[in-house]
Design a protein around this motif. Structure first.
Motif, mmCIF file in Angstrom:
data_model
loop_
_atom_site.group_PDB
_atom_site.id
_atom_site.type_symbol
_atom_site.label_atom_id
_atom_site.label_comp_id
_atom_site.label_asym_id
_atom_site.label_seq_id
_atom_site.Cartn_x
_atom_site.Cartn_y
_atom_site.Cartn_z
ATOM 1 N N LYS A 37 28.720 -43.080 47.063
ATOM 2 C CA LYS A 37 29.148 -42.990 45.662
ATOM 3 C C LYS A 37 27.962 -43.149 44.713
ATOM 4 O O LYS A 37 27.175 -44.074 44.834
ATOM 5 C CB LYS A 37 30.174 -44.085 45.385
ATOM 6 C CG LYS A 37 30.712 -44.110 43.982
ATOM 7 C CD LYS A 37 31.743 -45.227 43.856
ATOM 8 C CE LYS A 37 32.215 -45.422 42.448
ATOM 9 N NZ LYS A 37 33.157 -46.548 42.345
ATOM 10 N N VAL A 38 27.889 -42.215 43.749
ATOM 11 C CA VAL A 38 26.858 -42.280 42.713
ATOM 12 C C VAL A 38 27.547 -42.085 41.367
ATOM 13 O O VAL A 38 28.376 -41.187 41.210
ATOM 14 C CB VAL A 38 25.790 -41.175 42.895
ATOM 15 C CG1 VAL A 38 24.739 -41.249 41.795
ATOM 16 C CG2 VAL A 38 25.138 -41.259 44.262
ATOM 17 N N VAL A 39 27.190 -42.914 40.408
ATOM 18 C CA VAL A 39 27.687 -42.738 39.044
ATOM 19 C C VAL A 39 26.497 -42.330 38.183
ATOM 20 O O VAL A 39 25.487 -43.034 38.143
ATOM 21 C CB VAL A 39 28.333 -44.033 38.495
ATOM 22 C CG1 VAL A 39 28.801 -43.842 37.050
ATOM 23 C CG2 VAL A 39 29.497 -44.464 39.388
ATOM 24 N N VAL A 40 26.614 -41.151 37.556
ATOM 25 C CA VAL A 40 25.568 -40.674 36.640
ATOM 26 C C VAL A 40 26.089 -40.784 35.216
ATOM 27 O O VAL A 40 27.293 -40.710 34.973
ATOM 28 C CB VAL A 40 25.128 -39.225 36.960
ATOM 29 C CG1 VAL A 40 24.425 -39.152 38.299
ATOM 30 C CG2 VAL A 40 26.289 -38.265 36.929
ATOM 31 N N LYS A 41 25.181 -40.966 34.291
ATOM 32 C CA LYS A 41 25.572 -41.214 32.905
ATOM 33 C C LYS A 41 25.988 -39.946 32.160
ATOM 34 O O LYS A 41 26.650 -40.026 31.147
ATOM 35 C CB LYS A 41 24.448 -41.930 32.165
ATOM 36 C CG LYS A 41 24.226 -43.335 32.691
ATOM 37 C CD LYS A 41 23.206 -44.100 31.881
ATOM 38 C CE LYS A 41 23.085 -45.514 32.442
ATOM 39 N NZ LYS A 41 22.118 -46.320 31.718
ATOM 40 N N GLN A 42 25.591 -38.787 32.671
ATOM 41 C CA GLN A 42 25.920 -37.532 32.000
ATOM 42 C C GLN A 42 26.992 -36.767 32.770
ATOM 43 O O GLN A 42 27.226 -37.014 33.944
ATOM 44 C CB GLN A 42 24.691 -36.607 31.888
ATOM 45 C CG GLN A 42 23.491 -37.209 31.237
ATOM 46 C CD GLN A 42 22.550 -37.847 32.246
ATOM 47 O OE1 GLN A 42 22.953 -38.344 33.282
ATOM 48 N NE2 GLN A 42 21.274 -37.846 31.923
ATOM 49 N N ASP A 43 27.578 -35.799 32.087
ATOM 50 C CA ASP A 43 28.480 -34.862 32.750
ATOM 51 C C ASP A 43 27.605 -33.898 33.556
ATOM 52 O O ASP A 43 26.539 -33.493 33.102
ATOM 53 C CB ASP A 43 29.298 -34.088 31.706
ATOM 54 C CG ASP A 43 30.433 -33.308 32.331
ATOM 55 O OD1 ASP A 43 30.443 -33.142 33.570
ATOM 56 O OD2 ASP A 43 31.301 -32.856 31.574
ATOM 57 N N ILE A 44 28.040 -33.530 34.737
ATOM 58 C CA ILE A 44 27.193 -32.684 35.590
ATOM 59 C C ILE A 44 27.703 -31.261 35.706
ATOM 60 O O ILE A 44 27.206 -30.498 36.527
ATOM 61 C CB ILE A 44 27.040 -33.283 36.998
ATOM 62 C CG1 ILE A 44 28.381 -33.294 37.728
ATOM 63 C CG2 ILE A 44 26.424 -34.657 36.952
ATOM 64 C CD1 ILE A 44 28.237 -33.324 39.209
ATOM 65 N N LYS A 45 28.693 -30.880 34.893
ATOM 66 C CA LYS A 45 29.309 -29.565 35.100
ATOM 67 C C LYS A 45 28.309 -28.419 35.036
ATOM 68 O O LYS A 45 28.447 -27.440 35.751
ATOM 69 C CB LYS A 45 30.465 -29.341 34.133
ATOM 70 C CG LYS A 45 30.099 -29.265 32.684
ATOM 71 C CD LYS A 45 31.336 -29.076 31.831
ATOM 72 C CE LYS A 45 30.940 -29.155 30.365
ATOM 73 N NZ LYS A 45 32.103 -29.171 29.509
ATOM 74 N N ASP A 46 27.259 -28.525 34.215
ATOM 75 C CA ASP A 46 26.261 -27.456 34.141
ATOM 76 C C ASP A 46 25.423 -27.360 35.415
ATOM 77 O O ASP A 46 24.952 -26.288 35.787
ATOM 78 C CB ASP A 46 25.328 -27.675 32.937
ATOM 79 C CG ASP A 46 26.069 -27.541 31.609
ATOM 80 O OD1 ASP A 46 27.142 -26.891 31.585
ATOM 81 O OD2 ASP A 46 25.583 -28.100 30.609
ATOM 82 N N ASN A 47 25.230 -28.481 36.108
ATOM 83 C CA ASN A 47 24.398 -28.534 37.319
ATOM 84 C C ASN A 47 25.223 -28.631 38.596
ATOM 85 O O ASN A 47 24.656 -28.714 39.685
ATOM 86 C CB ASN A 47 23.479 -29.756 37.273
ATOM 87 C CG ASN A 47 22.503 -29.713 36.138
ATOM 88 O OD1 ASN A 47 22.229 -28.654 35.587
ATOM 89 N ND2 ASN A 47 21.979 -30.855 35.766
ATOM 90 N N TYR A 48 26.538 -28.642 38.466
ATOM 91 C CA TYR A 48 27.409 -28.955 39.595
ATOM 92 C C TYR A 48 27.128 -28.092 40.832
ATOM 93 O O TYR A 48 26.904 -28.615 41.918
ATOM 94 C CB TYR A 48 28.881 -28.825 39.192
ATOM 95 C CG TYR A 48 29.827 -29.259 40.277
ATOM 96 C CD1 TYR A 48 30.119 -30.601 40.461
ATOM 97 C CD2 TYR A 48 30.404 -28.331 41.142
ATOM 98 C CE1 TYR A 48 30.971 -31.014 41.465
ATOM 99 C CE2 TYR A 48 31.261 -28.735 42.153
ATOM 100 C CZ TYR A 48 31.544 -30.077 42.308
ATOM 101 O OH TYR A 48 32.380 -30.481 43.310
ATOM 102 N N ASN A 49 27.128 -26.790 40.672
ATOM 103 C CA ASN A 49 26.930 -25.910 41.836
ATOM 104 C C ASN A 49 25.543 -26.053 42.442
ATOM 105 O O ASN A 49 25.390 -26.037 43.669
ATOM 106 C CB ASN A 49 27.215 -24.454 41.459
ATOM 107 C CG ASN A 49 28.703 -24.193 41.306
ATOM 108 O OD1 ASN A 49 29.519 -24.827 41.960
ATOM 109 N ND2 ASN A 49 29.059 -23.275 40.425
#
Length: 185
Positions: A37-49
């Motif tokens: 499990k990792v929690v990142v502070k930003q939304d990752i939808k742009d980098n998801y793939n």
């Protein structure tokens, strides 16, 4: 907005380091990181793939469904218990951690992995025994004690059942036959 990533096959400190480096290359700020499990502070939808593909190339996998997430959480708890020689009651630790009963956990694990949870735990313990034998710091009785076996003969019997050889035979080998923890099923 914080985003939680659940990652399959994340089983050790090196895995955490590798994933930290990957996410930092994508300019993501990590809030917390633990096995699976990792929690990142930003939304990752742009980098998801891109992140998903890079993780896959490194032998990891983003978990996207609930049952896979539960299986990975079970594996993380079991691996942590065995790594820390805290194996006295793994099942109760799993049920406490996941908030589900033992029967439901066992059925889900067996259905998903094609092996019982008990057999999975035994296989991990045997890999830990192999590690202890390679380190050559403990005798067989001490190894059995560390892994919560009633006695060394019980461990010896289980070791032979799983590996096909005695612990003494394994100790004499030059080519250690060990499996990566994320490859045990």
């Amino acid at each position: 907005m914080a985003h939680t990533l659940l990652i399959k096959n994340m089983v050790c400190a090196r895995c955490k380091s590798t994933i930290r480096e990957l996410l930092e290359r994508h300019a993501l700020e990590i809030d917390s990181i633990e096995l699976g499990k990792v929690v990142v502070k930003q939304d990752i939808k742009d980098n998801y793939n891109a992140i998903k593909n890079e993780l896959k190339q490194l032998g990891f996998e983003l978990i996207e469904d609930e049952s896979t997430m539960l299986i990975e959480q079970i594996k993380v708890v079991v691996i942590q218990c065995i790594s820390e020689n805290n194996v006295d009651d793994i099942f109760s630790k799993i049920t406490k951690e996941l908030g589900k009963n033992e029967s439901a956990i066992s059925k889900l694990f067996s259905k998903s992995e094609g092996i019982t949870l008990e057999k999975y735990i035994i296989n991990l313990k045997i890999e830990k025994v192999k590690e202890y034998i390679q380190l050559n710091q403990l005798n067989f009785s001490e190894i059995a004690y560390n892994l919560n076996y009633n006695n060394s003969s019980h461990l010896a019997k289980q070791f032979k059942t799983v590996t096909g050889m005695s612990m003494s035979e394994y100790r004499k080998l030059q080519d250690w036959d060990r499996k990566a923890l994320d490859q045990i099923v």
